[in-house]
Scaffold this motif. Structure first.
Motif, PDB file in Angstrom:
ATOM      1  N   LYS A 238     -30.267 -53.442 -45.977  1.00  0.00           N
ATOM      2  CA  LYS A 238     -30.544 -52.043 -46.323  1.00  0.00           C
ATOM      3  C   LYS A 238     -30.599 -51.226 -45.037  1.00  0.00           C
ATOM      4  O   LYS A 238     -31.389 -51.522 -44.143  1.00  0.00           O
ATOM      5  CB  LYS A 238     -31.883 -51.943 -47.075  1.00  0.00           C
ATOM      6  CG  LYS A 238     -32.390 -50.492 -47.243  1.00  0.00           C
ATOM      7  CD  LYS A 238     -33.669 -50.412 -48.070  1.00  0.00           C
ATOM      8  CE  LYS A 238     -34.261 -48.998 -48.040  1.00  0.00           C
ATOM      9  NZ  LYS A 238     -35.515 -48.869 -48.825  1.00  0.00           N
ATOM     10  N   ASP A 243     -35.676 -42.230 -44.580  1.00  0.00           N
ATOM     11  CA  ASP A 243     -35.988 -42.118 -46.013  1.00  0.00           C
ATOM     12  C   ASP A 243     -37.048 -41.039 -46.239  1.00  0.00           C
ATOM     13  O   ASP A 243     -38.245 -41.292 -46.074  1.00  0.00           O
ATOM     14  CB  ASP A 243     -36.470 -43.478 -46.542  1.00  0.00           C
ATOM     15  CG  ASP A 243     -36.759 -43.447 -48.044  1.00  0.00           C
ATOM     16  OD1 ASP A 243     -36.381 -42.461 -48.705  1.00  0.00           O
ATOM     17  OD2 ASP A 243     -37.344 -44.436 -48.546  1.00  0.00           O
ATOM     18  N   ASP A 261     -36.498 -47.624 -42.055  1.00  0.00           N
ATOM     19  CA  ASP A 261     -35.990 -48.038 -43.362  1.00  0.00           C
ATOM     20  C   ASP A 261     -34.584 -48.647 -43.282  1.00  0.00           C
ATOM     21  O   ASP A 261     -33.982 -48.976 -44.298  1.00  0.00           O
ATOM     22  CB  ASP A 261     -36.021 -46.838 -44.328  1.00  0.00           C
ATOM     23  CG  ASP A 261     -36.286 -47.264 -45.760  1.00  0.00           C
ATOM     24  OD1 ASP A 261     -36.792 -48.377 -45.961  1.00  0.00           O
ATOM     25  OD2 ASP A 261     -35.954 -46.482 -46.669  1.00  0.00           O
ATOM     26  N   GLU A 322     -34.236 -45.676 -53.509  1.00  0.00           N
ATOM     27  CA  GLU A 322     -32.844 -45.572 -53.064  1.00  0.00           C
ATOM     28  C   GLU A 322     -32.299 -46.872 -52.477  1.00  0.00           C
ATOM     29  O   GLU A 322     -31.092 -47.107 -52.510  1.00  0.00           O
ATOM     30  CB  GLU A 322     -32.703 -44.438 -52.039  1.00  0.00           C
ATOM     31  CG  GLU A 322     -33.003 -44.797 -50.572  1.00  0.00           C
ATOM     32  CD  GLU A 322     -34.445 -45.232 -50.329  1.00  0.00           C
ATOM     33  OE1 GLU A 322     -35.319 -44.875 -51.145  1.00  0.00           O
ATOM     34  OE2 GLU A 322     -34.698 -45.940 -49.338  1.00  0.00           O
ATOM     35  N   THR A 351     -36.273 -53.295 -46.430  1.00  0.00           N
ATOM     36  CA  THR A 351     -37.599 -52.668 -46.527  1.00  0.00           C
ATOM     37  C   THR A 351     -37.634 -51.978 -47.890  1.00  0.00           C
ATOM     38  O   THR A 351     -37.529 -50.766 -47.981  1.00  0.00           O
ATOM     39  CB  THR A 351     -37.789 -51.634 -45.406  1.00  0.00           C
ATOM     40  OG1 THR A 351     -36.636 -50.769 -45.386  1.00  0.00           O
ATOM     41  CG2 THR A 351     -37.944 -52.275 -44.044  1.00  0.00           C
TER      42      THR A 351
HETATM   43 ZN    ZN Z   1     -36.396 -46.697 -48.601  1.00  0.00          ZN
END
Ligand code: ZN
Ligand code: BES
Ligand code: MN
Length: 477
Positions: A238, A243, A261, A322, A351
């Motif tokens: 990710k 974020d 993030d 997300e 995360t």
């Molecule tokens: Zn996030």
């Protein structure tokens, strides 16, 4: 060694006689003296190792020898540097090869400093002492391996520390091309927005739609010559460079650290760096799903219905969920590879939820997997490398939390019960029957400790998966 004879013999040339006797008698793990020719630090394991060990939890809460030695060696580097020596002689006495490796890893981790590594003219790099080894069993290859492992971790820490205003999906992808594009047996491909549109990566595009820099999917393909027909392992990270939560904006305290993030993708990049340097025989496909989750007029909205690359439709319940969206499209790319490129296992690092941090804290990652073989291999690697992980249940009934009246399912649900589990169940929709593991990680140290001489990006996952991939030959998937 704690053998008085050995200790005396080693210390006699460098300490005064009373210092030698004091050192022999001392029970402490670290002692230091202003010796005959300079500062002397003596590091020993605890006098009674067994007394520190728990008989429960299968021993997995006891620090491994690697982790203990790495952290012990790293924890003294600050003091050592304060002596401003130009030589540091590391003398090993009664150590195993693993402990000697761990010491080097610890020193390299402890020498990382964010401020002096970000082209900051006000913080020129400290001159580190020349390291000399004595009494060591380490070969040049062992030394290089220890250094590569620590540098891979530090690379992930550094990427994680870069602020959202400095690191965005575009220059992040470029940095990975620069770092790994020339590595042996490696190709780096970047899918930009137009490629993502062609590939129907609707979820990744939706998350990135509100940001000035468009989303991207980076693919690092590693195919060693001696792979012996082994199928690749895919790693997916990710990579949300910041974020905000999107239109479901986070409160300020929750947003404060959200530059981290992208920590999952940073770990995957670090693992790829390590693998190419180590020249492992296991082929790899590493995917970094990069986007910024921003607030703007072009941002995706709660209630939007988006078609994933897999064909599933997803109703957006909350734009702050997300991570699972960008991972879903990247996981689909990983599992739909064909023929010799079809993966033997897919592992993602992310995360992903605040819920896992509530349950397990910063130091233990949550492990979700559909494969018992992957589970024990990852738990073992996590323990021995000093990056603990704990298996969590993929409890199918909770998938009902993601019910949607308008799409196949939603990206989150009401109530916030079992948030880490429902996030994992969301990801599972995109991996089919492929052996798969998801690590819900924190990627950050709130305070310095052990070999990590400063707080910030932790590179969590790099050492665990370097260890895991080293044993990939005997993996039963
Ligand atoms: Zn996030
Ligand atoms: N990046 C966060 C998760 C996170 C928060 C990780 C704090 C580490 C520390 C993720 O994108 C997120 O916002 N998750 C939400 C999901 C919720 C809206 C269903 C969460 O965990 O609150
Ligand atoms: Mn979020």
């Amino acid at each position: 060694s704690r053998d008085p004879k050995k200790v005396r013999a080693a210390l006699k040339p460098i300490l005064l006689p009373w210092q030698v006797e004091a050192a022999v008698k001392s029970e402490s793990e670290t002692s230091s003296f202003a010796g005959k020719t300079g500062a002397v630090f003596i590091l020993r394991p605890p006098a009674n190792l067994d007394a520190n060990n728990l008989a429960s939890h299968g021993g997995r809460l006891n620090k491994s020898d690697f982790a203990r030695t790495r952290d012990h060696a790293g924890s003294v580097l600050g003091q050592v540097l304060s002596w401003k020596c130009d030589k540091l002689i590391l003398h090993f006495n009664g150590t195993s090869l693993e402990q000697e490796t761990a010491s080097l890893v610890g020193l390299e981790l402890a020498s990382y400093n964010f401020a002096e590594n970000r082209d900051n003219p006000r913080k020129p790099k400290k001159k580190l002492p020349t390291l000399l080894l004595s009494g060591s069993q380490l070969s040049n290859a062992n030394i290089r391996a220890a250094s590569d492992l620590a540098l891979a971790t530090n690379m992930a820490r550094h990427l994680t520390n870069l602020p959202g205003g400095s690191l965005n999906p575009t220059n992040y992808a470029q940095a990975i091309e620069d770092l790994l594009g020339d590595a042996a047996n490696t190709t780096v491909t970047v899918w930009k927005n137009a490629d993502l549109a062609r590939e129907n990566c609707g979820l990744l595009q939706a998350v990135g739609a509100g940001a000035a820099e468009p989303p991207a999917l980076v693919h690092i393909r590693y195919r060693p010559k001696d792979s012996n027909g082994k199928k690749p392992i895919a790693l997916v990270g990710k990579g949300i460079t910041f974020d905000t939560g999107g239109l479901d904006i986070k409160p300020s305290s929750a947003m404060r650290l959200m530059k981290k993030d992208m920590g999952g993708s940073a770990a995957v990049a670090g693992i790829a760096y390590w693998a190419t340097r180590a020249g492992i025989s296991q082929p790899l496909d590493c995917y970094l799903a990069l986007a910024e989750n921003a607030v703007s007029g072009t941002a995706f909205r709660p209630g939007d219905i988006i078609t994933a690359r897999s064909g599933h439709t997803v109703e957006i319940d909350n734009t702050d969920a997300e991570g699972r969206l960008v991972l879903a499209d990247a996981l689909d790319v990983a599992v739909t590879q064909k023929g010799a490129d079809a993966p033997r296992a897919v592992i993602n690092l992310a995360t992903l939820t605040g819920a896992i941090k509530v349950a397990l804290g910063a130091e233990i990652s949550g492990l979700f997997t559909n494969s018992d073989a992957l589970s024990s291999a990852i738990e073992d690697s996590g323990w021995s490398s000093g990056e603990l992980t704990w298996r969590m249940p993929l409890f199918q009934p909770y998938f009902s939390h993601l019910k949607s009246s308008f799409a196949d399912f939603a990206n989150s649900g009401p109530g916030g019960f079992a948030g880490a589990i429902s996030a994992a169940l969301f990801l599972q929709q995109f991996v089919g029957k492929v052996p798969w593991a998801h690590l819900d990680i924190y990627s950050w140290r709130d305070s310095a400790g052990g070999a990590y001489s400063e707080s910030g990006g932790s590179g969590q996952g790099v050492q665990m998966f370097a260890q895991f991939l080293s044993g990939a030959d005997s993996l039963a998937v």
